[in-house]
Design a protein around this motif. Structure first.
Motif, mmCIF file in Angstrom:
data_model
loop_
_atom_site.group_PDB
_atom_site.id
_atom_site.type_symbol
_atom_site.label_atom_id
_atom_site.label_comp_id
_atom_site.label_asym_id
_atom_site.label_seq_id
_atom_site.Cartn_x
_atom_site.Cartn_y
_atom_site.Cartn_z
ATOM 1 N N GLU A 33 0.824 -1.221 0.000
ATOM 2 C CA GLU A 33 0.000 0.000 0.000
ATOM 3 C C GLU A 33 0.852 1.262 0.000
ATOM 4 O O GLU A 33 0.386 2.329 -0.399
ATOM 5 C CB GLU A 33 -0.918 0.027 1.223
ATOM 6 N N LEU A 34 2.091 1.166 0.459
ATOM 7 C CA LEU A 34 2.979 2.330 0.520
ATOM 8 C C LEU A 34 4.022 2.251 -0.592
ATOM 9 O O LEU A 34 5.208 2.424 -0.361
ATOM 10 C CB LEU A 34 3.665 2.402 1.897
ATOM 11 N N HIS A 35 3.574 1.991 -1.808
ATOM 12 C CA HIS A 35 4.502 1.765 -2.913
ATOM 13 C C HIS A 35 5.208 3.028 -3.398
ATOM 14 O O HIS A 35 6.215 2.952 -4.087
ATOM 15 C CB HIS A 35 3.789 1.093 -4.090
ATOM 16 N N ASN A 36 4.704 4.197 -3.027
ATOM 17 C CA ASN A 36 5.410 5.437 -3.363
ATOM 18 C C ASN A 36 4.988 6.539 -2.386
ATOM 19 O O ASN A 36 4.169 6.326 -1.492
ATOM 20 C CB ASN A 36 5.165 5.857 -4.821
ATOM 21 N N LEU A 37 5.568 7.714 -2.574
ATOM 22 C CA LEU A 37 5.337 8.841 -1.666
ATOM 23 C C LEU A 37 3.859 9.246 -1.621
ATOM 24 O O LEU A 37 3.291 9.482 -0.553
ATOM 25 C CB LEU A 37 6.204 10.020 -2.111
ATOM 26 N N ALA A 38 3.231 9.305 -2.786
ATOM 27 C CA ALA A 38 1.821 9.692 -2.853
ATOM 28 C C ALA A 38 0.938 8.676 -2.123
ATOM 29 O O ALA A 38 -0.034 9.038 -1.454
ATOM 30 C CB ALA A 38 1.375 9.826 -4.307
ATOM 31 N N ALA A 39 1.286 7.399 -2.243
ATOM 32 C CA ALA A 39 0.504 6.345 -1.587
ATOM 33 C C ALA A 39 0.594 6.467 -0.073
ATOM 34 O O ALA A 39 -0.391 6.258 0.642
ATOM 35 C CB ALA A 39 0.989 4.979 -2.049
ATOM 36 N N LEU A 40 1.786 6.816 0.426
ATOM 37 C CA LEU A 40 1.936 7.021 1.866
ATOM 38 C C LEU A 40 1.044 8.159 2.328
ATOM 39 O O LEU A 40 0.349 8.057 3.340
ATOM 40 C CB LEU A 40 3.390 7.325 2.220
ATOM 41 N N GLY A 41 1.057 9.275 1.583
ATOM 42 C CA GLY A 41 0.226 10.419 1.948
ATOM 43 C C GLY A 41 -1.245 10.071 1.977
ATOM 44 O O GLY A 41 -1.973 10.458 2.903
ATOM 45 N N GLU A 42 -1.697 9.303 0.993
ATOM 46 C CA GLU A 42 -3.102 8.912 0.930
ATOM 47 C C GLU A 42 -3.458 7.982 2.085
ATOM 48 O O GLU A 42 -4.516 8.116 2.692
ATOM 49 C CB GLU A 42 -3.397 8.223 -0.404
ATOM 50 N N TRP A 43 -2.564 7.049 2.398
ATOM 51 C CA TRP A 43 -2.824 6.137 3.519
ATOM 52 C C TRP A 43 -2.924 6.921 4.823
ATOM 53 O O TRP A 43 -3.821 6.666 5.636
ATOM 54 C CB TRP A 43 -1.699 5.100 3.622
ATOM 55 N N MET A 44 -2.052 7.888 5.025
ATOM 56 C CA MET A 44 -2.078 8.688 6.244
ATOM 57 C C MET A 44 -3.348 9.521 6.323
ATOM 58 O O MET A 44 -3.938 9.670 7.394
ATOM 59 C CB MET A 44 -0.839 9.582 6.313
ATOM 60 N N ARG A 45 -3.801 10.063 5.201
ATOM 61 C CA ARG A 45 -5.046 10.848 5.197
ATOM 62 C C ARG A 45 -6.233 9.963 5.546
ATOM 63 O O ARG A 45 -7.119 10.359 6.309
ATOM 64 C CB ARG A 45 -5.242 11.512 3.831
ATOM 65 N N HIS A 103 -6.296 7.487 7.403
ATOM 66 C CA HIS A 103 -6.248 7.105 8.819
ATOM 67 C C HIS A 103 -6.226 8.317 9.750
ATOM 68 O O HIS A 103 -6.025 8.172 10.963
ATOM 69 C CB HIS A 103 -5.021 6.223 9.072
ATOM 70 N N GLY A 104 -6.445 9.488 9.198
ATOM 71 C CA GLY A 104 -6.501 10.689 10.025
ATOM 72 C C GLY A 104 -5.172 11.066 10.649
ATOM 73 O O GLY A 104 -5.135 11.727 11.693
ATOM 74 N N LEU A 105 -4.074 10.687 10.012
ATOM 75 C CA LEU A 105 -2.752 10.957 10.558
ATOM 76 C C LEU A 105 -2.070 12.153 9.900
ATOM 77 O O LEU A 105 -0.940 12.497 10.256
ATOM 78 C CB LEU A 105 -1.855 9.713 10.391
ATOM 79 N N ILE A 106 -2.755 12.774 8.965
ATOM 80 C CA ILE A 106 -2.175 13.907 8.249
ATOM 81 C C ILE A 106 -3.306 14.806 7.749
ATOM 82 O O ILE A 106 -4.405 14.321 7.449
ATOM 83 C CB ILE A 106 -1.312 13.401 7.060
ATOM 84 N N GLU A 107 -3.056 16.103 7.710
ATOM 85 C CA GLU A 107 -4.061 17.038 7.193
ATOM 86 C C GLU A 107 -4.249 16.820 5.694
ATOM 87 O O GLU A 107 -3.325 16.401 4.985
ATOM 88 C CB GLU A 107 -3.619 18.483 7.444
ATOM 89 N N ARG A 108 -5.431 17.106 5.205
ATOM 90 C CA ARG A 108 -5.756 16.872 3.800
ATOM 91 C C ARG A 108 -4.774 17.557 2.859
ATOM 92 O O ARG A 108 -4.369 16.990 1.845
ATOM 93 C CB ARG A 108 -7.185 17.364 3.521
ATOM 94 N N ALA A 109 -4.352 18.754 3.191
ATOM 95 C CA ALA A 109 -3.483 19.515 2.287
ATOM 96 C C ALA A 109 -1.999 19.214 2.486
ATOM 97 O O ALA A 109 -1.165 19.608 1.677
ATOM 98 C CB ALA A 109 -3.727 21.012 2.481
ATOM 99 N N ALA A 110 -1.667 18.507 3.564
ATOM 100 C CA ALA A 110 -0.255 18.227 3.855
ATOM 101 C C ALA A 110 0.256 17.067 3.011
ATOM 102 O O ALA A 110 -0.517 16.276 2.468
ATOM 103 C CB ALA A 110 -0.085 17.917 5.335
ATOM 104 N N ALA A 111 1.564 16.974 2.903
ATOM 105 C CA ALA A 111 2.175 15.889 2.129
ATOM 106 C C ALA A 111 3.483 15.481 2.784
ATOM 107 O O ALA A 111 4.276 16.336 3.181
ATOM 108 C CB ALA A 111 2.424 16.334 0.691
ATOM 109 N N PRO A 112 3.721 14.186 2.927
ATOM 110 C CA PRO A 112 4.984 13.733 3.520
ATOM 111 C C PRO A 112 6.150 13.979 2.562
ATOM 112 O O PRO A 112 5.975 13.988 1.343
ATOM 113 C CB PRO A 112 4.753 12.239 3.743
ATOM 114 N N SER A 113 7.321 14.159 3.113
ATOM 115 C CA SER A 113 8.520 14.367 2.301
ATOM 116 C C SER A 113 9.137 13.021 1.936
ATOM 117 O O SER A 113 8.748 11.970 2.468
ATOM 118 C CB SER A 113 9.538 15.191 3.097
ATOM 119 N N GLN A 114 10.101 13.060 1.037
ATOM 120 C CA GLN A 114 10.811 11.842 0.676
ATOM 121 C C GLN A 114 11.521 11.256 1.900
ATOM 122 O O GLN A 114 11.565 10.039 2.086
ATOM 123 C CB GLN A 114 11.839 12.139 -0.424
ATOM 124 N N LYS A 115 12.029 12.129 2.751
ATOM 125 C CA LYS A 115 12.694 11.681 3.976
ATOM 126 C C LYS A 115 11.717 10.942 4.884
ATOM 127 O O LYS A 115 12.060 9.901 5.472
ATOM 128 C CB LYS A 115 13.284 12.893 4.710
#
Length: 201
Positions: free
Chosen positions: A41-53, A55-67
């Protein structure tokens, strides 16, 4: 909490940790003639962001960094290796504890008051990485509450799904006894009788 964690009655306090560990699906068995396809499910950066959204772990407009993405994959690998060990043996495995400690360092937490006489671990930062700090907090809270030992990895090599052991003695080895458990027992039976001369009479 996901549909999967609700389906298997995983406690809310462990739901995000359970879902996070299971974002890597290594199942490769055949069931009812259908081969299960492995997935991440976390096959790329965008997928991680979507998974976090989701699960309520990130704001809708926020995005995780490559780090953060790289840190998330390290954390997931370390958590899965930890949960793969027998609960009573986990603290005796330096090769497992070391990588887990190193992976958790990226997700700093602080103690905060949450109400009358209440305290909880909260992320030090307020960026996207803070959402994953909640996973580390669940790990700590579950260990403190004594429930982490019931979060295990299925003993079937072709499954390796993380599950919550709801059995009274807490001794389950498979995520589902009717599936993985039966496959393992059938395989053991066949192996035992393959070299048993009496079975050929």
């Amino acid at each position: 909490m996901s549909k999967e964690s609700r389906k298997f009655h995983v406690p809310d306090a462990l739901a995000n940790l359970y879902d996070f560990a299971n974002t890597l699906d290594l199942r490769h068995f055949t069931h009812h003639g259908i081969q299960h396809q492995q997935a991440d499910e976390l096959h790329n950066l965008a997928a991680l962001g979507e998974w976090m959204r989701q699960h309520g772990l990130i704001e809708r407009a926020a995005a995780p960094s490559q780090k953060t993405f790289e840190a998330a994959l390290r954390l997931r690998a370390a958590v899965r290796d930890y949960l793969k060990c027998e609960p009573a043996e986990r603290h005796r495995k330096p090769a497992v504890i070391g990588p887990l400690n190193a992976a958790m360092e990226a997700f700093a937490l602080r103690v905060a008051t949450i109400g009358k006489d209440g305290f909880a671990l909260r992320p030090v930062t307020s960026d996207a990485q803070a959402g994953l700090s909640a996973i580390v907090a669940e790990l700590y809270d579950a260990a403190s509450a004594g429930t982490l030992g019931r979060l295990k990895m299925c003993a079937a090599d072709e499954c390796q799904r993380v599950f919550f052991d709801r059995s009274k003695p807490g001794t389950r080895r498979w995520c589902q006894s009717t599936l993985c458990g039966n496959r393992e027992k059938t395989r053991t039976y066949r192996e035992r009788h393959r070299h048993d001369p009496a079975s050929e009479v």
